[in-house]
Design a protein around this motif. Structure first.
Motif: not given
Length: 337
Positions: A195-205, A245-256
């Motif tokens: 969810f956090r990564v997807r929301i980050g992409h919404v704001v970036r877009d 912050d997509l750098d932080v959120s994507s790292e966390s999601y990628g680890r999971l």
């Protein structure tokens, strides 16, 4: 926050007090001593017990009035302390009393959605302003309207599709978050990270849509009386929020996704791990319920509300001095600078 008889003592200074200029109560986070490990908790105080420091001097989002908050040896009764882990898990006292999905939705995605919706509403308004400008502006050195140029027509079409897709992405996330609340299950960490990564992409877009419109609108877009530059400043500031912050959120999601433990700070506090529940079935759409609005409908209204508020031409930040001569009802609409 050390425990004392009947409650806790608190001293400190906190940044980013969004909405504090309109608030009657303040909620701040602090580590609670006496536990191993210490608990991250939220404490609630009346506005009269805190000092609001006029520190919000920003180029964008000036209207949020997100000033610093200071507390010196404040006393908080035990009943106004809430463990963040139980809030995150949907197991807070409010959730146990009210038994509604609102209290059981994953907390951090909800916060991300409420912060992201003004970005989408702002970008929608900017696309509309771009369309109006095409109909009014002429090509330099000619009498031809920009709206008659194929390139301008194509750009408007792409921008319209992009903002519609961005809005639908936000609403779909809201539906899924609502579904988790209605399921009664704890949303697992991997879903929260997604969810956090997807929301980050919404704001970036949303931000990139406004950037592209500014680039296509000429030097006049940067005039201080032009709402386009104001929207750009607001979205640049908003997109810098740590939750996006997509750098932080994507790292966390990628680890999971790889089966590794999350490195999100909240995971280190006990009770923060979500259960491995089966995801609920996402509703096909949203309806206005007789008892009120569901969460997805509220997200839509926040988008529309920001869309309309963007028509305002307020360019002065909210300061402590200015608030003394304004009513709360008038000031609360000053969402953007």
């Amino acid at each position: 926050a050390p425990p004392v008889e009947g409650g806790y003592r608190l001293t400190g200074r906190w940044q980013w007090g969004t909405g504090v200029m309109h608030a009657n109560w303040v909620m701040i986070g602090a580590m609670t001593e006496g536990q191993d490990p210490p608990e991250l908790c939220m404490y609630i105080l009346p506005i009269e017990q805190v000092e609001v420091i006029d520190s919000w001097q920003m180029s964008g989002m000036a209207g949020t009035g997100s000033n610093d908050i200071a507390i010196t040896d404040g006393f908080i009764p035990a009943c106004r302390r809430q463990n963040l882990s139980s809030m995150r898990a949907g197991d807070s006292p409010g959730a146990n009393i009210h038994k509604t999905s609102t209290y059981r939705m994953p907390m951090l995605p909800v916060l991300g959605l409420t912060a992201a919706s003004p970005a989408v509403g702002c970008a929608k308004k900017v696309v509309e302003l771009f369309k109006q400008n095409l109909l009014q502006r002429t090509v330099y050195g000619t009498q031809d309207k920009l709206s008659g140029r194929a390139l301008a027509q194509s750009k408007l079409a792409h921008l319209t599709v992009r903002i519609n897709n961005t809005e639908q992405a936000l609403l779909q996330i809201a539906r899924e978050v609502t579904a988790w609340g209605e399921s009664g299950q704890t949303c697992p960490d991997i879903e929260r990270a997604s969810f956090r990564v997807r929301i980050g992409h919404v704001v970036r877009d949303a931000r990139n849509i406004v950037r592209d419109i500014i680039e296509a609108s000429g030097a006049s877009a940067h005039s201080l009386d032009n709402p386009l530059q104001r929207a750009m400043r607001d979205l640049e500031t908003l997109s810098g929020h740590t939750v996006f912050d997509l750098d932080v959120s994507s790292e966390s999601y990628g680890r999971l996704l790889l089966g590794l433990p999350s490195n999100t700070p909240l995971q280190y506090f006990k009770g923060m791990q979500g259960s491995k529940s089966k995801p609920p079935i996402n509703p096909a759409g949203t309806k206005i319920k007789p008892s009120g609005l569901d969460f997805t409908s509220l997200m839509y209204l926040r988008i529309i509300d920001t869309h309309l508020i963007s028509e305002l031409t307020i360019d002065a930040p909210i300061t402590i001095e200015s608030m003394q001569s304004q009513s709360t009802g008038a000031s609360i609409n000053r969402i953007f600078s």
